[in-house]
Design a protein around this motif. Structure first.
Motif, PDB file in Angstrom:
ATOM      1  N   ARG A  12       0.822  -1.204   0.000  1.00 54.35           N
ATOM      2  CA  ARG A  12       0.000   0.000   0.000  1.00 54.35           C
ATOM      3  C   ARG A  12       0.864   1.264   0.000  1.00 54.35           C
ATOM      4  O   ARG A  12       0.435   2.322   0.440  1.00 54.35           O
ATOM      5  N   HIS A  13       2.065   1.135  -0.541  1.00 50.80           N
ATOM      6  CA  HIS A  13       3.011   2.252  -0.561  1.00 50.80           C
ATOM      7  C   HIS A  13       2.471   3.466  -1.308  1.00 50.80           C
ATOM      8  O   HIS A  13       2.789   4.600  -0.953  1.00 50.80           O
ATOM      9  N   ALA A  14       1.660   3.249  -2.337  1.00 53.82           N
ATOM     10  CA  ALA A  14       1.157   4.373  -3.137  1.00 53.82           C
ATOM     11  C   ALA A  14       0.231   5.284  -2.330  1.00 53.82           C
ATOM     12  O   ALA A  14      -0.019   6.428  -2.740  1.00 53.82           O
ATOM     13  N   TYR A  30       7.639  -4.600   2.543  1.00 52.37           N
ATOM     14  CA  TYR A  30       6.995  -3.831   1.482  1.00 52.37           C
ATOM     15  C   TYR A  30       5.864  -4.626   0.833  1.00 52.37           C
ATOM     16  O   TYR A  30       5.019  -4.062   0.138  1.00 52.37           O
ATOM     17  N   SER A  31       5.844  -5.948   1.043  1.00 51.68           N
ATOM     18  CA  SER A  31       4.906  -6.839   0.359  1.00 51.68           C
ATOM     19  C   SER A  31       4.109  -7.656   1.374  1.00 51.68           C
ATOM     20  O   SER A  31       4.289  -7.528   2.581  1.00 51.68           O
ATOM     21  N   MET A  32       3.246  -8.533   0.832  1.00 53.22           N
ATOM     22  CA  MET A  32       2.579  -9.520   1.677  1.00 53.22           C
ATOM     23  C   MET A  32       3.287 -10.881   1.625  1.00 53.22           C
ATOM     24  O   MET A  32       3.395 -11.563   2.623  1.00 53.22           O
ATOM     25  N   ALA A  41       6.466  -3.755  -8.373  1.00 54.19           N
ATOM     26  CA  ALA A  41       5.635  -2.573  -8.112  1.00 54.19           C
ATOM     27  C   ALA A  41       6.262  -1.686  -7.046  1.00 54.19           C
ATOM     28  O   ALA A  41       6.303  -0.457  -7.180  1.00 54.19           O
ATOM     29  N   PHE A  42       6.754  -2.307  -5.986  1.00 46.63           N
ATOM     30  CA  PHE A  42       7.369  -1.521  -4.918  1.00 46.63           C
ATOM     31  C   PHE A  42       8.632  -0.837  -5.402  1.00 46.63           C
ATOM     32  O   PHE A  42       8.835   0.362  -5.168  1.00 46.63           O
ATOM     33  N   LEU A  43       9.512  -1.564  -6.066  1.00 46.32           N
ATOM     34  CA  LEU A  43      10.777  -0.997  -6.492  1.00 46.32           C
ATOM     35  C   LEU A  43      10.579   0.143  -7.490  1.00 46.32           C
ATOM     36  O   LEU A  43      11.299   1.138  -7.460  1.00 46.32           O
ATOM     37  N   SER A  44       9.608   0.006  -8.367  1.00 47.19           N
ATOM     38  CA  SER A  44       9.313   1.077  -9.315  1.00 47.19           C
ATOM     39  C   SER A  44       8.869   2.339  -8.584  1.00 47.19           C
ATOM     40  O   SER A  44       9.328   3.450  -8.895  1.00 47.19           O
ATOM     41  N   TRP A  45       7.998   2.172  -7.611  1.00 44.19           N
ATOM     42  CA  TRP A  45       7.529   3.316  -6.820  1.00 44.19           C
ATOM     43  C   TRP A  45       8.657   3.915  -5.995  1.00 44.19           C
ATOM     44  O   TRP A  45       8.846   5.138  -5.965  1.00 44.19           O
ATOM     45  N   PRO A 199      -3.908   1.544   6.709  1.00 43.03           N
ATOM     46  CA  PRO A 199      -2.841   2.520   6.464  1.00 43.03           C
ATOM     47  C   PRO A 199      -3.104   3.835   7.191  1.00 43.03           C
ATOM     48  O   PRO A 199      -3.607   4.799   6.606  1.00 43.03           O
ATOM     49  N   VAL A 200      -2.733   3.886   8.457  1.00 44.71           N
ATOM     50  CA  VAL A 200      -3.113   5.031   9.290  1.00 44.71           C
ATOM     51  C   VAL A 200      -1.933   5.847   9.817  1.00 44.71           C
ATOM     52  O   VAL A 200      -2.132   6.969  10.303  1.00 44.71           O
ATOM     53  N   ASN A 201      -0.724   5.325   9.736  1.00 42.71           N
ATOM     54  CA  ASN A 201       0.412   5.992  10.380  1.00 42.71           C
ATOM     55  C   ASN A 201       1.260   6.765   9.370  1.00 42.71           C
ATOM     56  O   ASN A 201       1.732   6.187   8.398  1.00 42.71           O
ATOM     57  N   PRO A 202       1.475   8.040   9.603  1.00 38.08           N
ATOM     58  CA  PRO A 202       2.282   8.823   8.668  1.00 38.08           C
ATOM     59  C   PRO A 202       3.774   8.496   8.804  1.00 38.08           C
ATOM     60  O   PRO A 202       4.219   7.967   9.821  1.00 38.08           O
TER      61      PRO A 202
END
Length: 208
Positions: A12-14, A30-32, A41-45, A199-202
């Motif tokens: 949910r990095h995006a 970074y993944s499940m 997807a993660f590395l591209s982001w 996804p609640v923590n900044p």
């Protein structure tokens, strides 16, 4: 030097809103399940972020970095630094990263009491920024509902007896999000998702 700390994004990095900084640190998960598509997807982001330096480690969910090491390393984009029991010097700061955590169920990069100490012993004395996937015992490591402390006792001993980093970044225990300062050490549990995988923590920014 501004260090932006994140961890436990679990695909949910995006959804993150990253503040500006000099170094972006991701402390694993970074993944499940660490599949190729998740990793791509993660590395591209991650590579596309504007921070001058981008550093990450794997977590216990990121299977590809243990099960398919060569494949994972070959996927690394330019400008991204992956640390696995190794260090890097950036703008005068010495960083060390390791994905190792104590054993819990059947995940990756986990070690028992008989061997985990060798990974902590390998951390150089002059490390400024320590990145581990999990916390040390007693530092932002309580799990719900019992509020039991589950951080690594041997890592805590190593920090108390030998290491003197300025910053320790980790995640893994999502209930433990936050930061504490003890003397000259700032410890950051940078988990983006909470214990419900929401996804609640900044991100946490630390200036060194």
């Amino acid at each position: 030097m501004k260090i932006v700390c994140i961890s436990d994004t679990h695909n949910r990095h995006a959804e993150l809103r990253l503040p500006p900084g000099d170094i972006l640190v991701h402390a694993g998960d970074y993944s499940m399940r660490g599949h190729v598509a998740e990793t791509e997807a993660f590395l591209s982001w991650f590579a596309a972020q504007p921070h001058r330096h981008k550093v990450f480690i794997a977590g216990n969910h990121d299977f590809i970095f243990q099960k398919r090491r060569q494949k994972a390393r070959a996927m690394m984009p330019e400008g991204v630094i992956y640390l696995e029991d190794e260090g890097v010097a950036l703008d005068g700061l010495k960083l060390w990263g390791t994905p190792v955590t104590p054993i819990f169920e059947d995940w990756v990069f986990m070690h028992g009491a008989a061997t985990i100490g060798t990974y902590w012993d390998a951390i150089p004395d002059d490390t400024d920024v320590l990145i581990t996937h999990g916390p040390a015992r007693g530092v932002l490591d309580r799990v719900l509902p019992e509020c039991e402390q589950v951080g690594c006792p041997r890592l805590r001993q190593t920090l108390d007896a030998r290491l003197h980093p300025k910053l320790h970044v980790f995640g893994h225990i999502r209930e433990g999000y936050g930061q504490v300062v003890e003397g000259l050490l700032t410890s950051v549990n940078a988990s983006f998702l909470d214990h419900r995988y929401l996804p609640v923590n900044p991100p946490v920014t630390v200036t060194l």
